[in-house]
Design an enzyme around this catalytic site. Structure first.
Site, PDB file in Angstrom:
ATOM      1  N   ASP A   1       0.823  -1.211   0.000  1.00 52.40           N
ATOM      2  CA  ASP A   1       0.000   0.000   0.000  1.00 52.40           C
ATOM      3  C   ASP A   1       0.861   1.267   0.000  1.00 52.40           C
ATOM      4  O   ASP A   1       1.885   1.322   0.688  1.00 52.40           O
ATOM      5  CB  ASP A   1      -0.852  -0.048   1.279  1.00 52.40           C
TER       6      ASP A   1
ATOM      7  N   GLU B   1       1.132  -0.602  -5.030  1.00 54.02           N
ATOM      8  CA  GLU B   1       0.211   0.502  -5.263  1.00 54.02           C
ATOM      9  C   GLU B   1       1.051   1.771  -5.352  1.00 54.02           C
ATOM     10  O   GLU B   1       1.456   2.341  -4.341  1.00 54.02           O
ATOM     11  CB  GLU B   1      -0.816   0.657  -4.136  1.00 54.02           C
TER      12      GLU B   1
ATOM     13  N   ASP C   1     -11.205   2.243  -3.717  1.00 58.69           N
ATOM     14  CA  ASP C   1     -11.013   3.684  -3.550  1.00 58.69           C
ATOM     15  C   ASP C   1     -11.860   4.454  -4.558  1.00 58.69           C
ATOM     16  O   ASP C   1     -12.549   3.861  -5.384  1.00 58.69           O
ATOM     17  CB  ASP C   1      -9.533   4.039  -3.736  1.00 58.69           C
TER      18      ASP C   1
HETATM   19  C1  GLC Z   1      -4.201   3.396  -0.075  1.00 59.49           C
HETATM   20  C2  GLC Z   1      -5.527   2.668   0.052  1.00 59.49           C
HETATM   21  C3  GLC Z   1      -6.582   3.615   0.530  1.00 59.49           C
HETATM   22  C4  GLC Z   1      -6.149   4.242   1.836  1.00 59.49           C
HETATM   23  C5  GLC Z   1      -4.769   4.895   1.691  1.00 59.49           C
HETATM   24  C6  GLC Z   1      -4.216   5.327   3.014  1.00 59.49           C
HETATM   25  O1  GLC Z   1      -4.227   4.339  -1.073  1.00 59.49           O
HETATM   26  O2  GLC Z   1      -5.868   2.098  -1.185  1.00 59.49           O
HETATM   27  O3  GLC Z   1      -7.817   2.978   0.686  1.00 59.49           O
HETATM   28  O4  GLC Z   1      -7.085   5.201   2.244  1.00 59.49           O
HETATM   29  O5  GLC Z   1      -3.847   3.959   1.151  1.00 59.49           O
HETATM   30  O6  GLC Z   1      -3.973   4.224   3.832  1.00 59.49           O
END
Ligand code: GLC
Length: 528
Positions: A198, A240, A306
């Site tokens: 993440d 990500e 998201d």
């Molecule tokens: C990532 C996740 C999202 C979350 C963010 C902060 O982007 O996909 O859902 O809010 O991280 O943790």
């Protein structure tokens, strides 16, 4: 070819998927019960969003303990049994690994915030003033004004890239790095196949930079990859990284960082091409996409948990997308749109299918989002992104078959409106109907598995055709496929390229030219 090159991924929120103990919250018992469905659908790898103890102010991405699962999902044994049941079916599973931050309720932060002498103080990033790293953008622009928040107890500010209740960890502290490697080891010991990592770009801060994609971040990712390669060979790390393709490329490293990255810039351009009936933006973004190491693969997607992010488009393109896809201002969130796939397409079956066809034929391994395969809707009245995280709709029975708890006890209300509610949109009725969206998508997924050129074949555009059609060849040494997509709401006849001898997969017609319905699509496989 590694398993993930040609895998179908499926993202699910365990809380939203199936409630096994009827307390109103989805759990691991429920998920186990639905593995037959996922296998039937053709899923190869599950991505399970965070299941760790959390105050749930960012739906689990705010972790207050890294070493257990939240009791709403069951006992640790339930987790272990579920992983085993997934693996027994020959499926894979990846978990979220949230490296960048913790919840402010994590014991490290609770201790760190109390005193400058706390042994955890250096686990986080502190400053006397909120002026440092001024070149760094705010990501959650709807809720946060600054990346600094004031901590009264010690009179200093702490750094956070997301919500202010999610303090960023300090990767300059070697102890933090070691802690995070240990957390990865802990979950890998249960036999999971990897992580969706993440919020990767933001691990380090350096004055005079935008604090994204720093060389130090790449060094840490290399450490993580080295650890998994040495101690858990074959583990997948999927990033990500919401960045432009040129900034994404370094995250593959020299096959010593991630094996997969989500291709964020492609996603909004699929929607844009459809809205404009003009393929140009899709072709341009693929031409701007550098080639990646041999063992690497892109992860592509239409929607996820998201908002539909519009960070990787120009301001003009963003305005176009907002105007076209989110006329109601409440649907806009941060730099994106908080809607599901089917409502974005006005529930137009033809366009929902067309986008899936693009997802499955363009380069990359597809990542589906739970519920989109049946055309689930969203609920704009729910806070934040919760509107796209409502209970999975299994049947037309009470609560859509998700739970037998009284509806007021569910973690979120199921969708009940006439167009998208569980009475009309559910797995059971669509499984029974061979021509349903679910069965159509399932057929596409199963066909795709046997067409190897879709995993890593070359891509050649047919640019001489009108701009309203998006047509391309995929080819590898075993197979060759011509994918044809009509982006317009009008029929069109296009000539087939010279030398096309086809087995038409989804029609019996074969001609020297081909007529396509509005939003029609074909996969023409060349006979070997
Ligand atoms: C990532 C996740 C999202 C979350 C963010 C902060 O982007 O996909 O859902 O809010 O991280 O943790």
């Amino acid at each position: 070819m590694a398993w993930y090159h040609n895998a179908i991924f499926y993202e699910l929120y365990p809380r939203a998927f199936m409630d096994g103990n009827n307390d109103g919250y989805g759990d691991f018992v429920g998920l186990r019960d639905k593995l037959d469905y996922l296998q039937w659908l053709g899923v190869d790898c599950l991505w399970i969003t965070p299941v760790f103890p959390s105050p749930l102010r960012d739906d689990g991405y705010d972790i207050s303990s890294f070493y257990s699962i939240d009791k709403m999902y069951g006992m640790m044994e339930d987790f272990i049994l579920t992983i085993k049941a997934i693996k027994d079916r020959g499926m894979k599973v990846v978990l979220d690994l949230v490296l960048n931050h913790t919840s402010d309720q994590h014991p490290w932060f609770m201790d760190a915030r109390k005193s400058k002498d706390s042994s955890f103080r250096d686990y986080y990033v502190w400053s006397d003033t909120p002026d440092k790293y001024a070149d760094t953008r705010v990501i959650f622009v709807d809720t946060e004004e600054s990346n600094w928040a004031y901590a009264e107890m010690t009179g200093q500010y702490y750094w956070h890239r997301f919500y202010s209740h999610q303090p960023d960890l300090n990767y300059d502290n070697p102890k933090v790095q070691e802690e995070m490697l240990n957390i990865a080891r802990f979950w890998l010991n249960f036999g999971v196949d990897g992580f969706r990592v993440d919020a990767v770009p933001y691990l380090f801060e350096r004055e005079g930079t935008n604090c994204e994609n720093l060389p130090e971040t790449h060094d840490f990712i290399k450490k993580l990859r080295k650890m998994v390669d040495e101690e858990y060979p074959g583990i997948l790390l999927l990033a990500e990284v919401n960045q432009w393709a040129k900034d994404l490329l370094p995250y593959f490293g020299d096959d010593d960082e991630f094996q997969m990255c989500f291709h964020f810039p492609v996603m909004p351009r699929l929607y844009m091409a459809l809205a404009k009936a003009d393929r140009t933006s899709v072709i341009e973004i693929f031409k701007d996409t550098p080639s990646i190491p041999k063992n690497a693969q892109w992860a592509t997607f239409l929607r996820n948990h998201d908002e539909l992010t519009l960070e990787m488009v120009t301001p003009e393109e963003r305005n176009f997308m907002w105007d076209f896809y989110s006329k109601d201002m409440r649907q806009r969130m941060n730099l994106g749109i908080r809607r599901r796939l089917a409502p974005l397409m006005n529930n137009d079956r033809r366009r929902i299918e067309l986008l899936h066809s693009l997802l499955l034929t363009l380069p990359g391994a597809p990542v589906l989002y739970y519920g989109d395969e049946i055309g689930m809707g969203d609920n704009i009245s729910l806070f934040d992104r919760n509107g796209v995280r409502t209970p999975m709709q299994w049947t037309s029975a009470e609560n859509g078959g998700f739970s037998r708890a009284p509806v007021e006890n569910l973690y979120a209300p199921p969708i009940m409106d006439p167009d998208y509610g569980f009475s009309s949109v559910n797995v059971e009725s669509q499984q029974a109907d061979p021509s349903s969206l679910l069965n159509t998508i399932r057929n596409m997924l199963h066909k795709r598995k046997n067409i190897t050129c879709l995993a890593e074949g070359t891509l050649t555009w047919l640019e001489e055709l009108p701009v309203s059609v998006l047509c391309f060849w995929r080819e590898d040494k075993n197979s060759k496929l011509l994918a044809l997509h009509n982006l317009a709401d009008a029929p069109i006849t296009v000539p087939l390229p010279a030398g096309t001898f086809g087995n038409v997969l989804n029609t019996d017609t074969y001609l020297g030219e081909i007529s396509m319905q509005p939003y029609g699509y074909y996969w023409l496989k060349l006979q070997n």
